[in-house]
Design an enzyme around this catalytic site. Structure first.
Site, PDB file in Angstrom:
ATOM      1  N   THR A  43       0.921  -1.248   0.107  1.00 30.24           N
ATOM      2  CA  THR A  43       0.071   0.074   0.074  1.00 30.24           C
ATOM      3  C   THR A  43       0.760   1.441   0.019  1.00 30.24           C
ATOM      4  O   THR A  43       2.047   1.419   0.561  1.00 30.24           O
ATOM      5  CB  THR A  43      -0.804  -0.067   1.199  1.00 30.24           C
ATOM      6  OG1 THR A  43      -0.149  -0.001   2.511  1.00 30.24           O
ATOM      7  CG2 THR A  43      -1.766  -1.121   1.280  1.00 30.24           C
ATOM      8  N   GLY A  68      -1.868  -4.742  11.003  1.00 29.71           N
ATOM      9  CA  GLY A  68      -2.609  -4.689  12.014  1.00 29.71           C
ATOM     10  C   GLY A  68      -4.124  -4.375  11.901  1.00 29.71           C
ATOM     11  O   GLY A  68      -4.636  -4.674  10.839  1.00 29.71           O
ATOM     12  N   ASP A  69      -4.802  -4.024  12.925  1.00 29.13           N
ATOM     13  CA  ASP A  69      -6.175  -3.916  12.989  1.00 29.13           C
ATOM     14  C   ASP A  69      -6.578  -2.691  11.921  1.00 29.13           C
ATOM     15  O   ASP A  69      -7.687  -2.969  11.251  1.00 29.13           O
ATOM     16  CB  ASP A  69      -6.629  -3.644  14.340  1.00 29.13           C
ATOM     17  CG  ASP A  69      -6.425  -4.782  15.273  1.00 29.13           C
ATOM     18  OD1 ASP A  69      -6.930  -5.795  15.228  1.00 29.13           O
ATOM     19  OD2 ASP A  69      -5.919  -4.371  16.460  1.00 29.13           O
ATOM     20  N   GLY A  70      -5.612  -1.804  11.904  1.00 28.79           N
ATOM     21  CA  GLY A  70      -6.174  -0.658  10.877  1.00 28.79           C
ATOM     22  C   GLY A  70      -6.158  -1.229   9.444  1.00 28.79           C
ATOM     23  O   GLY A  70      -7.184  -0.890   8.700  1.00 28.79           O
ATOM     24  N   THR A  71      -5.193  -1.931   9.059  1.00 26.19           N
ATOM     25  CA  THR A  71      -5.234  -2.619   7.578  1.00 26.19           C
ATOM     26  C   THR A  71      -6.418  -3.630   7.624  1.00 26.19           C
ATOM     27  O   THR A  71      -6.732  -3.566   6.401  1.00 26.19           O
ATOM     28  CB  THR A  71      -3.895  -3.330   7.446  1.00 26.19           C
ATOM     29  OG1 THR A  71      -2.805  -2.484   7.913  1.00 26.19           O
ATOM     30  CG2 THR A  71      -3.664  -3.971   6.175  1.00 26.19           C
ATOM     31  N   HIS A  73      -9.120  -3.556   8.967  1.00 25.59           N
ATOM     32  CA  HIS A  73     -10.308  -2.732   8.908  1.00 25.59           C
ATOM     33  C   HIS A  73     -10.610  -2.086   7.436  1.00 25.59           C
ATOM     34  O   HIS A  73     -11.659  -2.205   6.791  1.00 25.59           O
ATOM     35  CB  HIS A  73     -10.475  -1.540  10.066  1.00 25.59           C
ATOM     36  CG  HIS A  73     -11.515  -0.875  10.001  1.00 25.59           C
ATOM     37  ND1 HIS A  73     -12.739  -1.028  10.320  1.00 25.59           N
ATOM     38  CD2 HIS A  73     -11.596   0.557   9.095  1.00 25.59           C
ATOM     39  CE1 HIS A  73     -13.785   0.045  10.009  1.00 25.59           C
ATOM     40  NE2 HIS A  73     -12.849   0.924   9.452  1.00 25.59           N
ATOM     41  N   THR A  95      -0.021  -3.300  16.072  1.00 24.25           N
ATOM     42  CA  THR A  95       0.390  -3.210  17.603  1.00 24.25           C
ATOM     43  C   THR A  95      -0.335  -4.041  18.633  1.00 24.25           C
ATOM     44  O   THR A  95       0.128  -5.049  19.414  1.00 24.25           O
ATOM     45  CB  THR A  95      -0.092  -1.912  18.071  1.00 24.25           C
ATOM     46  OG1 THR A  95       0.715  -0.859  17.234  1.00 24.25           O
ATOM     47  CG2 THR A  95       0.310  -1.540  19.521  1.00 24.25           C
ATOM     48  N   ASP A 217     -22.566 -16.394  14.804  1.00 24.44           N
ATOM     49  CA  ASP A 217     -23.640 -16.506  15.748  1.00 24.44           C
ATOM     50  C   ASP A 217     -24.969 -15.532  15.291  1.00 24.44           C
ATOM     51  O   ASP A 217     -26.093 -15.587  15.623  1.00 24.44           O
ATOM     52  CB  ASP A 217     -23.676 -16.401  17.084  1.00 24.44           C
ATOM     53  CG  ASP A 217     -23.001 -15.038  17.869  1.00 24.44           C
ATOM     54  OD1 ASP A 217     -22.841 -14.261  16.729  1.00 24.44           O
ATOM     55  OD2 ASP A 217     -22.898 -15.224  18.799  1.00 24.44           O
ATOM     56  N   GLU A 275     -10.555   3.121  14.459  1.00 23.71           N
ATOM     57  CA  GLU A 275     -10.606   4.172  13.473  1.00 23.71           C
ATOM     58  C   GLU A 275     -11.793   5.018  13.654  1.00 23.71           C
ATOM     59  O   GLU A 275     -12.797   4.515  13.694  1.00 23.71           O
ATOM     60  CB  GLU A 275     -10.493   3.523  11.956  1.00 23.71           C
ATOM     61  CG  GLU A 275      -9.422   2.561  11.697  1.00 23.71           C
ATOM     62  CD  GLU A 275      -8.113   3.351  11.857  1.00 23.71           C
ATOM     63  OE1 GLU A 275      -7.901   4.354  11.272  1.00 23.71           O
ATOM     64  OE2 GLU A 275      -7.110   2.408  12.010  1.00 23.71           O
TER      65      GLU A 275
END
Length: 305
Positions: A43, A68-71, A73, A95, A217, A275
């Site tokens: 990116t 990480g979580d941002g990517t 997302h 992180t 679920d 974010e």
């Protein structure tokens, strides 16, 4: 062994070249042994991962998210709107890597790459918020304030510690807001300092005190925090790992729901997977079994039974 005709690996092209070369070197061997064709994409700017997933994701049997979580997302927001979603895998390199923890993915890159080769696939719930999506959590109030207060320079040095430092600071300064919610047809009107919606099981690497649940679920857990302070914080932390929350105090309300709409006074910034870029009012809908992810071992609490 799993085998894929073609795969797209998305990684942070702005990361340090030496660090990224090392990280890629840890996983490429496993990936090339199970992917007939492997395309790497680095990116170049924010939202680049989302754009590539939206434009190219449907052309691949497997999309691999290295980050990480941002990517994660960003990629989820690119993939979730596709008519047919490819299998998706996460190589945790951030992180906290909270959503990958919820999917029981090893936090070691080499082991996570090996999971792509031998792991099982589960269709995972994703939540739509207005015209956006989140995989792990959504929140307003304290949690959104904490995310906005995190100093990126400090985060780079101290990692997840910066989140907790920010959270503690924000708790001292929390302000209440009024909200009206429709939760699966049930009307709720309260003053609160935080509303938190959990689709995953981790935040800041800590496991949330939730009852056993499946990846698919069809419901999310909604928590309404009515009063701030260390008393509340201690109450939540004391419940960690027990699968129970002490709701007798009336400071925490808990619901499970497929759909929810929330409006607030005043308008609140919303945090999705760490974010912050949208505001209330919102409409949330659980998209059941929406994206197939490669996951780790059976859920721990179920496996123990």
């Amino acid at each position: 062994m799993n085998r894929y005709s073609n795969a797209l690996l998305i990684y942070n092209g702005k990361a340090g070249q030496e660090d990224m070369d090392s990280t890629l070197g840890d996983c490429i061997g496993e990936l090339t042994s199970c992917c007939d064709e492997l395309t790497l994409y680095g990116t170049k700017s924010k939202s680049d991962a989302e754009r590539i997933c939206r434009e190219k994701g449907g052309n691949y049997e497997l999309v691999i998210i290295l980050g990480g979580d941002g990517t994660v997302h960003e990629c989820v927001n690119g993939l979730a709107g596709l008519p047919v979603r490819p299998k998706t895998a996460i190589l945790p390199a951030g992180t906290c890597n909270d959503f990958s923890r919820s999917l029981m993915i090893p936090q070691n890159i080499k082991q996570a790459a090996r999971l792509i080769k031998y792991g099982r696939t589960e269709e995972i719930d994703i939540v739509r918020e207005n015209d956006r999506y989140f995989s792990n959590f959504w929140g307003i109030g304290i949690i959104a304030d904490a995310s906005q207060n995190v100093n990126e320079a400090v985060k780079g040095v101290f990692g997840k510690i910066s989140y907790y430092l920010s959270a503690f600071q924000t708790l001292q300064e929390a302000e209440t807001f009024t909200f009206k919610a429709d939760i699966d047809g049930k009307s709720v009107e309260e003053k609160a300092v935080m509303v938190f919606v959990a689709n995953g099981r981790f935040i800041g690497t800590s496991e949330l005190p939730l009852p056993p649940q499946k990846y698919n679920d069809g419901v999310v857990d909604i928590f309404i925090i009515k009063e701030a302070g260390f008393k509340l914080l201690k109450e939540v932390l004391a419940a960690k790992g027990t699968g129970k929350l002490n709701e007798k105090s009336g400071e925490i309300l808990h619901f499970q729901a497929k759909n929810a709409s929330i409006e607030t006074t005043p308008v609140q910034s919303t945090d999705m997977d760490g974010e912050v870029y949208t505001d209330t009012p919102v409409q949330m809908d659980v998209l059941n079994r929406h994206i197939p992810f490669i996951v780790g071992e059976e859920e721990r609490k179920e496996a123990a039974e």
